[in-house]
Write an enzyme that holds these catalytic residues in place. Structure first.
Site, PDB file in Angstrom:
ATOM      1  N   ASP A  38       0.867  -1.181   0.000  1.00 17.96           N
ATOM      2  CA  ASP A  38       0.000   0.000   0.000  1.00 17.96           C
ATOM      3  C   ASP A  38       0.903   1.230   0.000  1.00 17.96           C
ATOM      4  OD1 ASP A  38      -1.732   2.090   0.562  1.00 17.96           O
ATOM      5  OD2 ASP A  38      -2.335   1.350   2.530  1.00 17.96           O
ATOM      6  N   GLU A  62      -0.916  10.659   1.050  1.00 19.32           N
ATOM      7  CA  GLU A  62      -2.263  10.074   0.988  1.00 19.32           C
ATOM      8  C   GLU A  62      -2.668   9.546   2.352  1.00 19.32           C
ATOM      9  OE1 GLU A  62      -5.396   6.987   0.525  1.00 19.32           O
ATOM     10  OE2 GLU A  62      -3.395   6.775   1.369  1.00 19.32           O
TER      11      GLU A  62
END
Lengths: 333, 354, 357
Positions: free
Chosen positions: A164, A194
């Site tokens: 991720d 993010e």
């Protein structure tokens, strides 16, 4: 494919401190893109192709940053206290290892506690880097660390920290390398921050003012966790319908599903009650940007050992390349 | 049934769950088209309708906004011939057992929401309130029919029919916020024959119930000088009578607090008093919780107002509102709009925000 | 030499006192804004109040291609809003911004534009049971009492705040709303001392305590090259309850100098600006500390993601007991904060941002 993912996952890049991973990606994509630039938030932006008649200006985003730890205090005994950058889960901490951006390594453990079944808050964990005192400690307040966990090739599946969203970055890099003919102006954005709230994508979306936005990220799966989730590992990339922060534009969902069917790419539909992606920032930018997300199913998200299926990855690559190579028709079903 | 009442019945019969406002948007577009000069749909689906000012050259603009999206449900999973669900916007799971719903699959399917019987619930003591993991929709369709026609991500709307109750009260789903869409329509009707000094944008926004997507994006696109959000607010109802609730059918509310521009607030109160329109002051110490939150912080800032229509049983399929209050909100908007002059902007803001 | 220009003496303290005693609850900052306008008018080239109530002031430079440097401090403070009239001059109220209910019992307050004095009452100890005294009284049960004669003198929607008066005791400063009137006073001093090398954009913002709402539109308007946010951050430099262990959650310490932010819930400070500030501090011998990374936030959280992104960092004057009736800060910390920011303003140019973040 695996080699690229392996290379990308092993470079530290906690939110806000993505320069090392950014430089690696920049070197890899240089031969394939017209130009790259880095903006005020550290986003890496690469442009491929120009807009032909009937084409669109498309922003494609994957985030470079990973969850990380930031030093908040060095104790007199030399223990390192820390805070989290992004969604670090305390249950994955004790016994883990971390590596600091300056190369220092350490192990994590927690204060003594009486209720063994209860998970302690992050403030009760510390990193022990083997220092005997505050003076002797090679890290200082504000230093950054990430999980220290090597890439594991399990055949069809692979495991590492930071899948991720380095697998999304890999997907974007390989797409850049493959897209030969496109009627679109493609703006590939390797985003920063993010994990702390899509901050990089917010400013990138504003600058680029695209007609359409697609985020590439991982999505958690429920196939072995005993929870009811419909996305499973190994059943193809997931086309996002909604998550907590974002309802994908129904026309974008429809376009992705139609294309997947035409290309005979196995795919799943995703309705997620936790988390979100950079698509949420794109949707709300300026006067609004129709946006959607393509997800790679991932087990154990935000743990030091995340896991994806290479077939899902390969199918995502086929689908994304297909999506960006042809004319885009956005219509609701 | 008067015009607005029948329009409301039409609105309340259409689905328009957050993110999927298409059907209700089309109804509003048809209704507003003859009342406005120009109409278009934003990139994320909000409806923008312009009543042009009759003043030549540069003139100020006002945006009046009501969100057209509603709360609802979505197909989260399909297992064992049943549809498992999640909410779109805040829906209390305790209201769901026994509700009739419409699933928007290949075509519309009616179903009933039900809960697992206590004996099948592992993790909770018997008699507990059901959570979403125990709630499903039973359509009576075969597993094959479901597989072919209903998919994960399909939206589900409430199937409750709009009903006029007694002395002009209305009950139905999505009155939050179609009641305000109707109020904007009343306003557009009222000002039909007026020459406006300001440009007026009537906006039906999307996804307020999720994260004010429409208000953020429409305000950025239209760049109004002043914005007014019309939304429903809590009415007094059995068991609920605090300072946060207002009597049903006794007038609109005018918001007050950081989200509201103080000079505009005074103006709006004056307009209400000029036409003897009953209102209450709604205090909003932490924010209004409406589209005005997004409108105010768009670009370099937009002074905003909030008008509230009291409504009972918010976020259920049987919300209740007084038609009178809808008309009042529309008339107040109309009064505000028709008294704006080309000089209003300077006089309103000459002292800054004070 | 520059060090000598930075002074905090009688006039600066007088101004801080005036600012601290002024009432400016989030959403109703007018009184504070008027004070700032009076001060700043002769010091800047232009100023205006934007549509949200932010006071935006600009000091131009003659230097060609100078950096656009934004300084932001919020004018608003936490407080209360009257929400319902009760009997005989008593009013139910809500908190505006984050206030700990345990700070409220038996406190004097000021209500409305005319600063009507009132008290938040508390039951006599004689009439409370031990069980009741073990519980926190929820805000909904409290009333602001203006006295029976004052029924009708205030209205629903009026704002109120603590009635604390500012005082100084040696190096210590005590007062309400020093979060962030210390920042406001700092910006005014920067305008006074302005070295003239950069295009300086001062944002005195509104509604920080309601979610950084003013700062966002101010930054959109200014489009700065970089932003420095000046705020107040809690000092939890106090002993642990019943333990001799080391306090590892002090956030920052009184007397240790300006607290430079690394990361909070809203912002990861731009590393280039952190380095810029620490280098200045070290070169000039200005004491500083890092605020512990963690939760909380400043106006930087809104500013840095405006438009295409604004490199930002926050600097706070440490203060004990933030969001309570009385905050305790140090004059020396304030002076060092001002000194650091003055140097930063003098040296700020676009080259700081030459390297990629």
């Amino acid at each position: 494919m695996k080699e690229l993912i392996k290379q990308l996952t092993q470079i530290p890049g906690p939110s806000g401190y993505e320069s090392a991973i950014r430089e690696t990606i920049r070197e890899i994509i240089k031969p394939y893109v017209r130009e790259t630039r880095v903006d005020a938030m550290g986003n890496l932006i690469a442009q491929v192709g120009t807009k032909a008649p009937g084409g669109m200006r498309v922003m494609v985003a994957a985030h470079m940053d990973e969850i990380g730890l930031i030093v908040s205090h060095i104790e007199k005994k030399g223990l390192v206290r820390f805070s989290n950058l992004g969604g670090v889960l305390p249950r994955y901490l004790a016994g883990g290892r971390v590596v600091f951006l300056n190369g220092t390594r350490g192990v994590i453990n927690s204060d003594r506690h009486d209720e063994v079944s209860k998970i302690q808050p992050i403030s009760q964990f510390f990193i022990d880097i083997g220092a005997i005192s505050e003076k002797d400690c090679p890290v200082k307040i504000g230093d950054l660390a990430v999980f220290d966990r090597e890439f594991l090739d399990l055949g069809k599946r692979v495991s590492s920290k930071a899948l991720d969203d380095r697998c999304g970055c890999a997907l974007m890099i390989e797409t850049i390398q493959r897209v030969k003919q496109s009627p679109h102006e493609l703006l590939f954005v390797f985003c920063t921050q993010e994990e702390v709230g899509s901050r990089g994508a917010t400013t990138a979306a504003y600058q680029l003012d695209a007609d359409l936005g697609i985020a590439l990220d991982v999505t958690p799966v429920g196939d072995i966790l005993g929870v009811k989730m419909q996305v499973n590992l190994g059943e193809g990339p997931a086309i996002k319908v909604r998550d907590v922060g974002h309802i994908a534009d129904p026309a974008v969902v429809n376009w992705m599903v139609r294309t997947a069917r035409e290309l005979k790419v196995p795919h799943q539909l995703e309705v997620l009650d936790v988390g979100s992606t950079d698509a949420r920032a794109m949707q709300i930018s300026r006067g609004g940007m129709p946006s959607g997300a393509l997800s790679i199913p991932c087990r154990y998200v935000h743990s030091p050992s995340e896991m994806i299926d290479m077939d899902d990855y390969a199918h995502a690559l086929t689908l994304l390349t297909g999506l960006l190579s042809r004319e885009i028709k956005l219509e609701k079903k | 049934m008067n015009q607005i009442e029948s329009f409301l019945h039409e609105l309340l019969s259409a689905p328009g769950v957050a993110g999927f406002e298409g059907p209700v948007c089309e109804i509003i577009r048809k209704r507003w088209e003859p009342l406005t000069d120009e109409i278009h749909i934003s990139r994320v689906g909000s409806l923008h309708a312009l009543r042009r000012s009759s003043i030549p050259g540069k003139r100020p603009s006002l945006m009046i906004a009501a969100h057209m999206d509603a709360i609802g449900l979505m197909v989260k999973d399909i297992r064992d011939g049943l549809i498992w669900i999640t909410s779109m916007g805040g829906v209390d799971p305790r209201i769901l057992p026994g509700q009739l719903v419409t699933i928007h699959g290949a075509r519309e399917y009616t179903g009933v929401v039900q809960m697992l019987p206590d004996r099948l619930v592992k993790h909770q003591p018997a008699g507990g309130a059901p959570g979403y993991s125990q709630l499903f929709v039973d359509t009576g369709l075969s597993a094959n029919e479901i597989q072919a026609n209903i998919h994960i991500g399909d939206v589900i709307s409430f199937a409750s029919a709009p009903t006029t109750l007694g002395d002009k009260y209305l009950s139905g789903h999505s009155l939050d916020n179609r009641a305000s869409v109707a109020a904007l329509t009343v306003c557009l009707e009222e000002i039909k024959d007026y020459r406006l000094q300001w440009d007026l944008w009537a906006v039906a926004t999307v996804q307020e119930e999720v994260r004010t997507v429409g208000a953020h994006t429409s305000t950025f696109e239209l760049k109004p000088d002043v914005g007014i959000a019309v939304d429903v607010t809590f009415a007094q109802e059995p068991g609920l009578s605090t300072y946060e609730t207002f009597p049903l059918g006794k007038g609109v509310t005018i918001g007050s607090g950081g989200n509201i521009h103080p000079a505009l607030h005074r103006e709006l109160k004056d307009r209400a008093e000029e036409i003897d329109l009953p209102y209450s002051i709604e205090t909003m110490p932490k924010g209004s919780g409406t589209d005005a939150m997004a409108m105010q912080i768009s670009s370099a800032g937009v002074p905003t107002l909030v008008i509230g229509i009291p409504l009972r049983y918010m976020h259920t399929p049987y919300e209740m509102v007084a038609l009178k209050d809808i008309h009042r909100a529309g008339r107040l908007l109309a009064r505000f709009i028709t008294t704006l002059t080309s000089g209003s902007l300077e006089s309103l803001f000459k002292g800054g925000a004070a | 030499m520059n060090e000598n220009r930075v002074k905090i003496s009688r006039p600066q303290l007088k101004l801080l006192e005036k600012l601290s005693n002024a009432v400016g609850v989030s959403g109703n900052e007018d009184e504070v804004r008027q004070i700032v306008i009076e001060e700043i008018r002769p010091l800047v080239d232009e100023y205006r109040v934007d549509r949200m109530g932010n006071l935006l002031a600009i000091k131009h430079t003659k230097t060609a291609d100078a950096a656009r440097v934004m300084f932001a401090a919020h004018m608003d403070e936490v407080g209360f809003m009257l929400v319902q009239a009760d009997t005989e001059g008593c009013y139910a109220f809500e908190a505006v911004g984050g206030i700990d209910e345990r700070q409220l019992l038996a406190k004097p307050v000021l209500v409305g534009k005319d600063h009507l004095p009132g008290v938040i009452g508390s039951k006599p100890v004689h009439l409370t049971s031990p069980a009741e005294r073990a519980k926190v009284t929820p805000l909904g049960q409290l009333r602001i009492d203006l006295s029976p004669g004052c029924a009708g003198k205030a209205s629903v929607g009026d704002y109120a705040t603590f009635a604390t008066r500012f005082w100084r005791s040696g190096d210590s400063l005590f007062g309400k709303a020093l979060d962030d009137r210390l920042g406001v006073a700092t910006l005014i001093e920067l305008a006074r001392l302005n070295p003239g090398t950069a295009e300086v954009l001062f944002a005195f913002t509104v509604q920080e305590e309601l979610g950084l709402r003013g700062a966002r539109v101010a930054a959109y308007d200014f489009e700065p090259d970089m932003a420095f946010v000046v705020d107040s951050t809690p000092a939890f430099d106090l002993p642990l309850d019943e333990s001799e262990d080391e306090n590892v959650l002090y956030n920052c310490r009184l007397g240790a100098g300006p607290a430079i932010y690394l990361a909070d819930a809203g912002t990861i400070s731009d590393p280039r600006l952190i380095q810029f500030l620490t280098r200045i501090a070290e070169d000039c011998g200005i004491p500083y500390q890092f605020r512990q990374p963690g939760g909380g936030g400043t106006d930087a959280g809104a500013i840095h993601i405006t438009r295409g992104g604004v490199p930002s960092v926050s600097v706070s004057v440490p203060g004990r007991y933030a969001h309570s009736p009385i905050l305790h800060a140090r004059l020396s910390d304030w002076k060092n904060t001002l000194a650091l920011l003055y140097q930063a303003l003098e040296k700020a140019d676009r080259s700081i941002l030459n390297a990629d973040r």
